[in-house]
Scaffold this active site. Structure first.
Site, PDB file in Angstrom:
ATOM      1  N   PHE A 109       0.860  -1.185   0.000  1.00 54.87           N
ATOM      2  CA  PHE A 109       0.000   0.000   0.000  1.00 54.87           C
ATOM      3  C   PHE A 109       0.894   1.232   0.000  1.00 54.87           C
ATOM      4  O   PHE A 109       1.633   1.468   0.954  1.00 54.87           O
ATOM      5  CB  PHE A 109      -0.943   0.047   1.210  1.00 54.87           C
ATOM      6  CG  PHE A 109      -1.878   1.227   1.142  1.00 54.87           C
ATOM      7  CD1 PHE A 109      -3.078   1.151   0.450  1.00 54.87           C
ATOM      8  CD2 PHE A 109      -1.532   2.440   1.727  1.00 54.87           C
ATOM      9  CE1 PHE A 109      -3.923   2.254   0.362  1.00 54.87           C
ATOM     10  CE2 PHE A 109      -2.374   3.551   1.638  1.00 54.87           C
ATOM     11  CZ  PHE A 109      -3.570   3.447   0.953  1.00 54.87           C
ATOM     12  N   LYS A 128       2.250  10.911   7.479  1.00 57.94           N
ATOM     13  CA  LYS A 128       1.426  10.632   8.665  1.00 57.94           C
ATOM     14  C   LYS A 128       1.915  11.334   9.945  1.00 57.94           C
ATOM     15  O   LYS A 128       1.587  12.487  10.151  1.00 57.94           O
ATOM     16  CB  LYS A 128       1.267   9.130   8.842  1.00 57.94           C
ATOM     17  CG  LYS A 128       0.416   8.550   7.690  1.00 57.94           C
ATOM     18  CD  LYS A 128      -0.105   7.157   7.918  1.00 57.94           C
ATOM     19  CE  LYS A 128      -1.149   6.821   6.873  1.00 57.94           C
ATOM     20  NZ  LYS A 128      -0.836   5.686   6.036  1.00 57.94           N
ATOM     21  N   ASP A 176       9.313   2.811   2.084  1.00 55.20           N
ATOM     22  CA  ASP A 176       8.112   3.572   2.423  1.00 55.20           C
ATOM     23  C   ASP A 176       7.882   3.447   3.928  1.00 55.20           C
ATOM     24  O   ASP A 176       7.380   2.431   4.413  1.00 55.20           O
ATOM     25  CB  ASP A 176       6.911   3.043   1.629  1.00 55.20           C
ATOM     26  CG  ASP A 176       5.604   3.764   1.966  1.00 55.20           C
ATOM     27  OD1 ASP A 176       5.566   4.502   2.972  1.00 55.20           O
ATOM     28  OD2 ASP A 176       4.621   3.582   1.224  1.00 55.20           O
TER      29      ASP A 176
HETATM   30  C1  LIG Z   1      -1.053   5.736   4.539  1.00 59.04           C
HETATM   31  C2  LIG Z   1       0.044   5.253   3.698  1.00 59.04           C
HETATM   32  C3  LIG Z   1       0.367   5.875   2.490  1.00 59.04           C
HETATM   33  C4  LIG Z   1      -0.476   6.987   1.898  1.00 59.04           C
HETATM   34  O1  LIG Z   1      -0.481   8.139   2.676  1.00 59.04           O
HETATM   35  P1  LIG Z   1      -1.599   9.264   2.372  1.00 59.04           P
HETATM   36  O2  LIG Z   1      -1.164  10.410   3.243  1.00 59.04           O
HETATM   37  O3  LIG Z   1      -2.907   8.694   2.745  1.00 59.04           O
HETATM   38  O4  LIG Z   1      -1.503   9.586   0.919  1.00 59.04           O
HETATM   39  C5  LIG Z   1       1.466   5.433   1.808  1.00 59.04           C
HETATM   40  N1  LIG Z   1       2.205   4.409   2.252  1.00 59.04           N
HETATM   41  C6  LIG Z   1       1.926   3.770   3.415  1.00 59.04           C
HETATM   42  C7  LIG Z   1       2.799   2.658   3.863  1.00 59.04           C
HETATM   43  C8  LIG Z   1       0.828   4.152   4.171  1.00 59.04           C
HETATM   44  O5  LIG Z   1       0.521   3.499   5.293  1.00 59.04           O
END
Ligand SMILES: *Cc1c(COP(=O)(O)O)cnc(C)c1O
Length: 411
Positions: free
Chosen positions: A146, A260, A231
């Site tokens: 994700f 985040k 990520d």
């Molecule tokens: C939440 C998340 C994203 C996306 O972040 P947004 O601020 O919602 O665009 C990308 N990578 C990971 C691993 C995430 O948990």
């Protein structure tokens, strides 16, 4: 909706259903305010927050130091655009780069944007530095990943729900199984510029790879002159008990994406972090964002980095880890089929015999704990850093009660 629901709850839910696109299925509570680890709904009922807005409120709600920075910065300047220099952005960039042991950052707003940016940088690096032929760059991702919801990020996804009806997709990606380093080796060819991986797959249900996996991927990418993009949007900034999850694997990625928690629970702030030899490929006009690195974001981001630089939150998460995990592990075979995670971040699978993860979350909500299911059988518990030992005990005690009741009913 059950009959006892109050008018304010009913009104809000009806209005959202009528006037907001139906792209979420929220839990049936309407929050009015929140402070620290606790959320209050419009009827005055309080809930301990174990969702932490998917780790965006990792420091809790209205963390006093961030509120102070917010007041101070908004009284000076909030938004300026990067067409000008505003004092403070340099401090933020330096501090965040240092936190990750890197030279520089590129500031954006959301996690998806940070990942989009990392993809663009890796491609540009591939053409400018590695010498890949124009438009041939390939990036390897992991099954079950994700990385966000933009068109390019879902092009990298294999989630049928996230992709359905949104094609055609961005080319240039190949997926390999997560937790299989040799599959990465097998997929690398002369056009491969990068591998992108979550050190723990959060949305996939807190999927923790085997020890040594990330180190092996690092070794293979290095061997083939391929960038490693990690990520850390959800795993980073202390969630797993270290500042970044990749530290636990003893590796150094080329690019790190964060978001985040970087916004301190106040506003969206994201960034790509890397060294000059990679991030240095960008030139003015080749990438940007109106809000990326705005003065308010920089001030809050700097305050978040300062908190993490003390190491106290990482230590607190590690200290509370057993208190969260041991009682949950004790339920294995009695309604819980698997427990995974690190730091203050647990993913646990509910035995289908006792119900779905959603059923369990509803029981928890009833008892004053906000937690959310991810996929049919998994619950994520991610309390904010500021939880106390007593609050962690409240979480595990409540969870145990809920599971025990369902287990007994199923016998
Ligand atoms: C939440 C998340 C994203 C996306 O972040 P947004 O601020 O919602 O665009 C990308 N990578 C990971 C691993 C995430 O948990």
């Amino acid at each position: 909706m059950n009959a006892s629901v109050s008018p304010r709850v009913k009104d809000e839910i009806a209005k959202v259903k009528d006037h907001s696109a139906n792209n979420y299925a929220p839990l049936e509570l309407v929050i009015e305010s929140a402070e620290g680890a606790w959320i209050t709904d419009v009827d005055g009922k309080r809930y301990l927050d174990c969702l932490s807005a998917y780790s965006a409120t990792t420091f809790g709600h209205a963390y006093p130091k961030f509120i102070e920075v917010l007041r101070e910065q908004t009284s000076k300047i909030s938004i300026a655009s990067r067409a000008v220099y505003v004092e403070g952005f340099g401090d933020f960039a330096e501090a965040l780069a240092k936190l990750a042991g890197k030279d520089m950052i590129l500031a954006m707003n959301t996690g998806a944007e940070a990942n989009e940016t990392a993809i663009k940088i890796a491609r540009k690096w591939g053409y400018r530095v590695k010498g890949v032929a124009e438009d041939k760059a390939k990036i390897i991702g992991m099954e079950g990943n994700f990385h966000g919801r933009t068109t390019t990020m879902i092009s990298l996804s294999d989630d049928p729900i996230a992709r359905k009806d949104y094609g055609p997709f961005t080319p240039g990606f190949e997926l390999v199984p997560f937790n299989d380093a040799e599959a990465v080796r097998g997929a690398i060819d002369e056009n491969t510029v990068a591998v992108i991986v979550e050190p723990i797959q959060g949305e996939a249900g807190v999927a923790v790879p085997d020890e040594g996996y990330l180190a092996k991927v690092r070794e293979i990418t290095q061997e083939h002159n391929v960038l490693l993009i990690v990520d850390e949007v959800q795993t980073g900034l202390g969630r797993t008990g270290t500042t970044f999850r990749f530290e636990a694997d003893g590796i150094e990625p080329d690019l790190i994406t964060v978001a985040k928690a970087l916004g301190g629970g106040i506003l969206p702030v994201s960034a790509v972090i890397g060294n000059k030899d990679v991030l240095g490929v960008l030139e003015p006009g080749t990438h940007g964002s109106t809000f990326g690195g705005n003065p308010l974001a920089a001030a809050i981001g700097k305050a978040v980095v300062d908190e993490l630089a003390t190491g106290k939150w990482q230590q607190h998460s590690q200290e509370l880890h057993p208190a969260l995990f041991e009682p949950i592990r004790a339920l294995l075979g009695r309604g819980v089929t698997d427990v995974r995670g690190a730091g203050l971040w647990a993913g646990l699978d509910i035995d289908p015999k006792i119900g779905t993860a959603h059923d369990v979350c509803e029981d928890m909500l009833e008892k004053g704990i906000l937690a959310k299911d991810t996929r049919a059988k998994t619950i994520r518990l991610a309390p904010p850093f500021i939880v106390t030992r007593e609050e962690v005990d409240f979480i595990t005690r409540t969870f145990t009660e809920v599971i025990d009741a369902r287990w007994q009913a199923a016998q």
